[in-house]
Write a protein that holds these residues in place. Sequence first.
Motif, PDB file in Angstrom:
ATOM      1  N   VAL A 211       0.858  -1.187   0.000  1.00 54.08           N
ATOM      2  CA  VAL A 211       0.000   0.000   0.000  1.00 54.08           C
ATOM      3  C   VAL A 211       0.890   1.230   0.000  1.00 54.08           C
ATOM      4  CG1 VAL A 211      -1.620   1.369   1.399  1.00 54.08           C
ATOM      5  CG2 VAL A 211      -1.952  -1.091   1.152  1.00 54.08           C
ATOM      6  N   CYS A 212       0.506   2.247  -0.774  1.00 59.58           N
ATOM      7  CA  CYS A 212       1.244   3.508  -0.754  1.00 59.58           C
ATOM      8  C   CYS A 212       0.334   4.650  -1.184  1.00 59.58           C
ATOM      9  CB  CYS A 212       2.493   3.444  -1.622  1.00 59.58           C
ATOM     10  SG  CYS A 212       2.201   3.525  -3.381  1.00 59.58           S
ATOM     11  N   ASP A 213       0.841   5.866  -1.121  1.00 58.68           N
ATOM     12  CA  ASP A 213       0.067   7.032  -1.557  1.00 58.68           C
ATOM     13  C   ASP A 213      -0.161   6.966  -3.060  1.00 58.68           C
ATOM     14  OD1 ASP A 213       0.059   7.987   1.033  1.00 58.68           O
ATOM     15  OD2 ASP A 213       1.840   9.230   0.743  1.00 58.68           O
ATOM     16  N   GLU A 214      -1.335   7.388  -3.474  1.00 60.44           N
ATOM     17  CA  GLU A 214      -1.719   7.238  -4.873  1.00 60.44           C
ATOM     18  C   GLU A 214      -0.804   7.994  -5.822  1.00 60.44           C
ATOM     19  OE1 GLU A 214      -5.755   7.359  -7.598  1.00 60.44           O
ATOM     20  OE2 GLU A 214      -5.614   8.709  -5.862  1.00 60.44           O
ATOM     21  N   ASN A 215      -0.397   9.228  -5.448  1.00 58.51           N
ATOM     22  CA  ASN A 215       0.448   9.993  -6.378  1.00 58.51           C
ATOM     23  C   ASN A 215       1.782   9.290  -6.616  1.00 58.51           C
ATOM     24  OD1 ASN A 215       1.464  10.577  -3.839  1.00 58.51           O
ATOM     25  ND2 ASN A 215       0.928  12.752  -3.906  1.00 58.51           N
ATOM     26  N   LEU A 216       2.351   8.698  -5.570  1.00 59.58           N
ATOM     27  CA  LEU A 216       3.599   7.953  -5.732  1.00 59.58           C
ATOM     28  C   LEU A 216       3.365   6.657  -6.509  1.00 59.58           C
ATOM     29  CD1 LEU A 216       6.616   7.677  -5.118  1.00 59.58           C
ATOM     30  CD2 LEU A 216       5.994   6.589  -2.943  1.00 59.58           C
ATOM     31  N   ALA A 217       2.246   6.008  -6.252  1.00 61.08           N
ATOM     32  CA  ALA A 217       1.928   4.752  -6.956  1.00 61.08           C
ATOM     33  C   ALA A 217       1.821   4.992  -8.457  1.00 61.08           C
ATOM     34  CB  ALA A 217       0.626   4.172  -6.414  1.00 61.08           C
ATOM     35  N   ARG A 218       1.156   6.066  -8.848  1.00 60.91           N
ATOM     36  CA  ARG A 218       0.969   6.340 -10.280  1.00 60.91           C
ATOM     37  C   ARG A 218       2.283   6.685 -10.972  1.00 60.91           C
ATOM     38  NH1 ARG A 218      -3.911   5.817 -11.873  1.00 60.91           N
ATOM     39  NH2 ARG A 218      -5.659   5.974 -10.420  1.00 60.91           N
ATOM     40  N   ILE A 219       3.178   7.349 -10.257  1.00 64.72           N
ATOM     41  CA  ILE A 219       4.496   7.631 -10.826  1.00 64.72           C
ATOM     42  C   ILE A 219       5.223   6.334 -11.157  1.00 64.72           C
ATOM     43  CG2 ILE A 219       6.803   8.501 -10.249  1.00 64.72           C
ATOM     44  CD1 ILE A 219       4.728  10.623 -11.082  1.00 64.72           C
ATOM     45  N   ASN A 220       5.079   5.344 -10.303  1.00 66.31           N
ATOM     46  CA  ASN A 220       5.804   4.083 -10.508  1.00 66.31           C
ATOM     47  C   ASN A 220       5.225   3.235 -11.629  1.00 66.31           C
ATOM     48  OD1 ASN A 220       8.128   3.203  -8.433  1.00 66.31           O
ATOM     49  ND2 ASN A 220       6.793   4.742  -7.500  1.00 66.31           N
ATOM     50  N   LYS A 273       4.903  18.492 -12.620  1.00 66.58           N
ATOM     51  CA  LYS A 273       6.153  17.870 -13.079  1.00 66.58           C
ATOM     52  C   LYS A 273       6.335  16.482 -12.469  1.00 66.58           C
ATOM     53  CE  LYS A 273      11.158  18.833 -12.903  1.00 66.58           C
ATOM     54  NZ  LYS A 273      12.149  19.862 -12.516  1.00 66.58           N
ATOM     55  N   TYR A 274       6.019  16.344 -11.185  1.00 71.06           N
ATOM     56  CA  TYR A 274       6.318  15.090 -10.509  1.00 71.06           C
ATOM     57  C   TYR A 274       5.123  14.154 -10.354  1.00 71.06           C
ATOM     58  CZ  TYR A 274      10.818  17.136  -9.562  1.00 71.06           C
ATOM     59  OH  TYR A 274      12.067  17.693  -9.721  1.00 71.06           O
TER      60      TYR A 274
END
Length: 471
Positions: A211-220, A273-274
């Motif tokens: 499980v992780c934060d959605e914004n970080l998950a989508r980056i990956n 950007k991120y």
Amino acid sequence: MRKLVLFLIVLVSLSACQNSHNKEVRKQKEELVAIDLDDIIKRGKIRVITDYNSTNYFVYKGRPLGYQLELLQALSNTLGLKLEIVVSNDVEKNFASLLEGKVDLIATNLTITRDRSHQVAFTEPHCITRQVLVQQKPSPDNNPSSAQELIRNQIDLGGKTVYVQENSAYVSRLKSLGNEIGDSIHIVEIPDYEVEQLIALVASGEIPYTVCDENLARINLNFYDNLDVETAVSFPQKIAWAVRPNANNFKDIVDNWLINFKKTNQYKRIYRKYFINKRSNHLVDANFHSIKGGVVSDYDAIIKEESAKYNLDWRLIAALIYQESRFLPEVKSWAGAVGLMQLMPQTAESFGVEEITSPKDNIQGGLKFLIWLDKRFAEDISDPDERLKFVLAAYNVGPGHVEDAMRLAEKNDKDPYKWDDSVDYYLLNKSKPSFYNDPVVKYGYCRGEEPFHYVSDILERYTHYKNVLND
């Protein structure tokens, strides 16, 4: 009557326990290291701890980047303070470093929770996201009967094993979710893995879920196209930084800055950007990403090999080369300097460089020049860290101008062997007639702003490289 007496006894006991707990919390807060805005201003720098991942803080093609880094740079620029960054992906150690006064700010994606609010003071949120389940998509190569189906209903997490970062907000959320669905979710806390490492393990099939934060998950998803992150496990949550509970003035400054900064186009550009734009603009080649490939340039092997001959940290030399040429071996400056380390032809000849545009020859010549400069200053400046600043300035502008600045410092009762707030000041101002016309000056005018920033830029980049690159 007996039941009433027992109830009153229990109530009094609970009240006593609560009072004892409150006293303990107050005592802990009173014992906190008292460092607030005035202390930070006197020190002249903000000490920050952040985490190292492909979004918050990393190096790409020699350039330090990251959502948290760019926010912190904007904050430090506004306050006129230097920024000192240390890196740690251990949540509990980060809290301890803050409360012990080792850092002033935790700049990570901290989910605001009640439990954490008893330990630290959260700032104004810098973004809002939600927690999502990271799982593998069913593979068409698998046997259809054995292929794992995607979890879309949180109820289906009952009985499943989910791996998460130790002491993270994901642990408490999964525990709450287990209560909500009336079933057990087996939570495995991993102490030595950061969130993105767990994502990689899901992608490789070594663990089933994280499980992780959605914004970080989508980056990956840019790195792992076999992952699914569409299943939310929480409502939207506030993500913030943290300061010590007694750092009220500093918190007010950071809060007001964040409130205003989030309204600016600069913040919107950083966030896009991120977290929104495709990474193809600045992550074209993952090999050059410090998280994925760990390569700074095409010349890392040569830099490491040649630096080792002189017992120099290759990351320092890489930081210098980035400053000089951005790793372009055939670039030529307006003054005639050539190659990765921007050697002047006469300097190259002096140090036996046969082919000035050859990456290896150019680096060999540049290192010989650095060693020569180091020996020139070694007799007067014994501390190698302090001497490095003089050597870097001399590499940029020549030793004569640096020695002029040392003489000016000595004439004005400053330490001629100390760089910060001493020799650097006189070199910076050596473009002014009152400085370069002084009788102790032998080499005349110098555009001192360039070497002044040259030294600080390289040392800052070197610190970033040390934070994220192996030696």
